[in-house]
Scaffold this motif. Sequence first.
Motif, PDB file in Angstrom:
ATOM      1  N   GLY A   1       0.799  -1.217   0.000  1.00  0.00           N
ATOM      2  CA  GLY A   1       0.000   0.000   0.000  1.00  0.00           C
ATOM      3  C   GLY A   1       0.833   1.268   0.000  1.00  0.00           C
ATOM      4  O   GLY A   1       1.989   1.281   0.433  1.00  0.00           O
ATOM      5  N   PRO A   2       0.268   2.361  -0.495  1.00  0.00           N
ATOM      6  CA  PRO A   2       0.991   3.633  -0.552  1.00  0.00           C
ATOM      7  C   PRO A   2       1.294   4.167   0.850  1.00  0.00           C
ATOM      8  O   PRO A   2       0.523   3.962   1.789  1.00  0.00           O
ATOM      9  CB  PRO A   2       0.023   4.570  -1.276  1.00  0.00           C
ATOM     10  CG  PRO A   2      -1.104   3.754  -1.754  1.00  0.00           C
ATOM     11  CD  PRO A   2      -1.084   2.460  -1.040  1.00  0.00           C
ATOM     12  N   ASP A   3       2.406   4.872   0.979  1.00  0.00           N
ATOM     13  CA  ASP A   3       2.748   5.500   2.257  1.00  0.00           C
ATOM     14  C   ASP A   3       1.706   6.532   2.670  1.00  0.00           C
ATOM     15  O   ASP A   3       1.561   6.830   3.853  1.00  0.00           O
ATOM     16  CB  ASP A   3       4.113   6.183   2.165  1.00  0.00           C
ATOM     17  CG  ASP A   3       5.264   5.191   2.127  1.00  0.00           C
ATOM     18  OD1 ASP A   3       5.046   4.013   2.471  1.00  0.00           O
ATOM     19  OD2 ASP A   3       6.372   5.599   1.744  1.00  0.00           O
ATOM     20  N   THR A   4       1.000   7.090   1.707  1.00  0.00           N
ATOM     21  CA  THR A   4       0.019   8.143   1.995  1.00  0.00           C
ATOM     22  C   THR A   4      -1.319   7.594   2.457  1.00  0.00           C
ATOM     23  O   THR A   4      -2.208   8.362   2.818  1.00  0.00           O
ATOM     24  CB  THR A   4      -0.208   9.003   0.740  1.00  0.00           C
ATOM     25  OG1 THR A   4      -0.534   8.145  -0.361  1.00  0.00           O
ATOM     26  CG2 THR A   4       1.031   9.809   0.410  1.00  0.00           C
ATOM     27  N   LEU A   5      -1.486   6.286   2.450  1.00  0.00           N
ATOM     28  CA  LEU A   5      -2.744   5.697   2.908  1.00  0.00           C
ATOM     29  C   LEU A   5      -2.872   5.894   4.418  1.00  0.00           C
ATOM     30  O   LEU A   5      -1.896   5.799   5.154  1.00  0.00           O
ATOM     31  CB  LEU A   5      -2.781   4.216   2.549  1.00  0.00           C
ATOM     32  CG  LEU A   5      -4.075   3.465   2.867  1.00  0.00           C
ATOM     33  CD1 LEU A   5      -4.363   2.431   1.788  1.00  0.00           C
ATOM     34  CD2 LEU A   5      -4.003   2.767   4.230  1.00  0.00           C
ATOM     35  N   PHE A   6      -4.094   6.163   4.891  1.00  0.00           N
ATOM     36  CA  PHE A   6      -4.344   6.302   6.325  1.00  0.00           C
ATOM     37  C   PHE A   6      -5.676   5.651   6.655  1.00  0.00           C
ATOM     38  O   PHE A   6      -6.417   5.219   5.759  1.00  0.00           O
ATOM     39  CB  PHE A   6      -4.297   7.764   6.758  1.00  0.00           C
ATOM     40  CG  PHE A   6      -5.270   8.671   6.049  1.00  0.00           C
ATOM     41  CD1 PHE A   6      -6.543   8.894   6.562  1.00  0.00           C
ATOM     42  CD2 PHE A   6      -4.910   9.325   4.877  1.00  0.00           C
ATOM     43  CE1 PHE A   6      -7.440   9.738   5.917  1.00  0.00           C
ATOM     44  CE2 PHE A   6      -5.794  10.178   4.222  1.00  0.00           C
ATOM     45  CZ  PHE A   6      -7.053  10.382   4.747  1.00  0.00           C
TER      46      PHE A   6
ATOM     47  N   LEU B   1     -10.323   2.599   5.301  1.00  0.00           N
ATOM     48  CA  LEU B   1      -9.040   2.842   4.648  1.00  0.00           C
ATOM     49  C   LEU B   1      -9.215   3.946   3.611  1.00  0.00           C
ATOM     50  O   LEU B   1     -10.154   3.904   2.818  1.00  0.00           O
ATOM     51  CB  LEU B   1      -8.529   1.581   3.943  1.00  0.00           C
ATOM     52  CG  LEU B   1      -8.366   0.298   4.757  1.00  0.00           C
ATOM     53  CD1 LEU B   1      -7.682  -0.762   3.899  1.00  0.00           C
ATOM     54  CD2 LEU B   1      -7.584   0.538   6.030  1.00  0.00           C
ATOM     55  N   VAL B   2      -8.312   4.908   3.622  1.00  0.00           N
ATOM     56  CA  VAL B   2      -8.398   6.045   2.712  1.00  0.00           C
ATOM     57  C   VAL B   2      -7.064   6.175   1.973  1.00  0.00           C
ATOM     58  O   VAL B   2      -6.017   6.322   2.604  1.00  0.00           O
ATOM     59  CB  VAL B   2      -8.713   7.347   3.469  1.00  0.00           C
ATOM     60  CG1 VAL B   2      -8.812   8.519   2.495  1.00  0.00           C
ATOM     61  CG2 VAL B   2     -10.006   7.213   4.277  1.00  0.00           C
ATOM     62  N   SER B   3      -7.127   6.113   0.651  1.00  0.00           N
ATOM     63  CA  SER B   3      -5.919   6.256  -0.168  1.00  0.00           C
ATOM     64  C   SER B   3      -6.130   7.360  -1.187  1.00  0.00           C
ATOM     65  O   SER B   3      -6.680   7.139  -2.270  1.00  0.00           O
ATOM     66  CB  SER B   3      -5.594   4.943  -0.888  1.00  0.00           C
ATOM     67  OG  SER B   3      -4.428   5.085  -1.675  1.00  0.00           O
TER      68      SER B   3
END
Length: 380
Positions: free
Chosen positions: A327-332, A343-345
Amino acid sequence: MLRLRFHISAALPIAALAFLPALAGCGEPQEEPLPPLTETALAAVNENPGAPRDQLAREVDELFTDREFGETRALVLMHGGKIAAERYAPGYDADTRFVSWSMAKTVTAVMIGMLVADGRLTLDAPAPVPMWQRAGDARSEITLRHLLQMRSGLDHTEAGDPPYESSEVRMLFLDGRGDMARWAKEQPLEAEPGEQYEYSSNTTVILADIAARALTDSTDPQTRRKAVADYLEARLFGPLGMTSMIPEFDASGTLIGGSLIHGTARDWAKFGEFLRTGGSSGGAQLVPRQWVDAMTTPSPKSEFYGYQTWLNRDSGIDRDKSKADRGPDTLFAAVGHMGQYILVSPEQELTLVRLGHSDSEERTRMVGGLFDIVELYPAD
């Protein structure tokens, strides 16, 4: 409770593919063909979901049918602001309200951000808790930012053995239940404010109490409840069309902002989309974009946590440690007890809501299933 990154298998080199038929002819085992998708699996996915439809349907289906993932009760996947997939287990539907558990913490962080933007609270001033402001009380050094980042230094133990010794259980169900914020605020320091991360539902209830005090001077429980509920409705739930939301309050009128807000899966998805777009909805900026940026920035003492929000960094929680990052580092994420996830990407224009019931071992596998879905979508 979150580690949202897993292994991505490397593709076979093209040259190796030429040998597969020959190897198969030499008695090498062949992969079993996948079973056909059921009508239920296909019906859960829209015609143009932004990813391979059959593959997405299969990944969603697995979350509902694989018992090793626990019990998935609802799933809503948004891509580019539209529902790409939606499914419910028997007995649940689009009108079912699901308890947030700790996903509520992220809602509380947004409310605090709105009050800071309104000028009613100050991020780096001593937290406005009167009992901490007495002469000689080291708790007077605790700031709002410390509370948001779970580094107040207060002696709060989220999980205890036996469970009734945990600060969370005592606050929610035992000696603290009548006035949860008071109980949480009365605890002594175990570390210097700002110097130690410790996840704590008690801390979020303190934030909810601070919000109530910013909105009303009254100590009347009904007045406090109404002030917070009206503010959330006017500033967040109403503008986002989150019509199902029911926040819970304790006997003193404090929002149980660390664990008890109820809403439908679609409304939780609307909240995730609001965060994905930087705090805006329909062209209106409901909370400053800089606040959402701060919510999703690692704190000085925990690279995996921002303001009441989990980040896609190493935390050693809810992940398979034997597998590599995913997953992207920017996912939170907003994460709740027993497997509640938003989950928000932003990179992928994705919001994925999964609600249900999974124990710790099941969650490790189930989060991998969520990332199987996430990885069907390319990042910008």
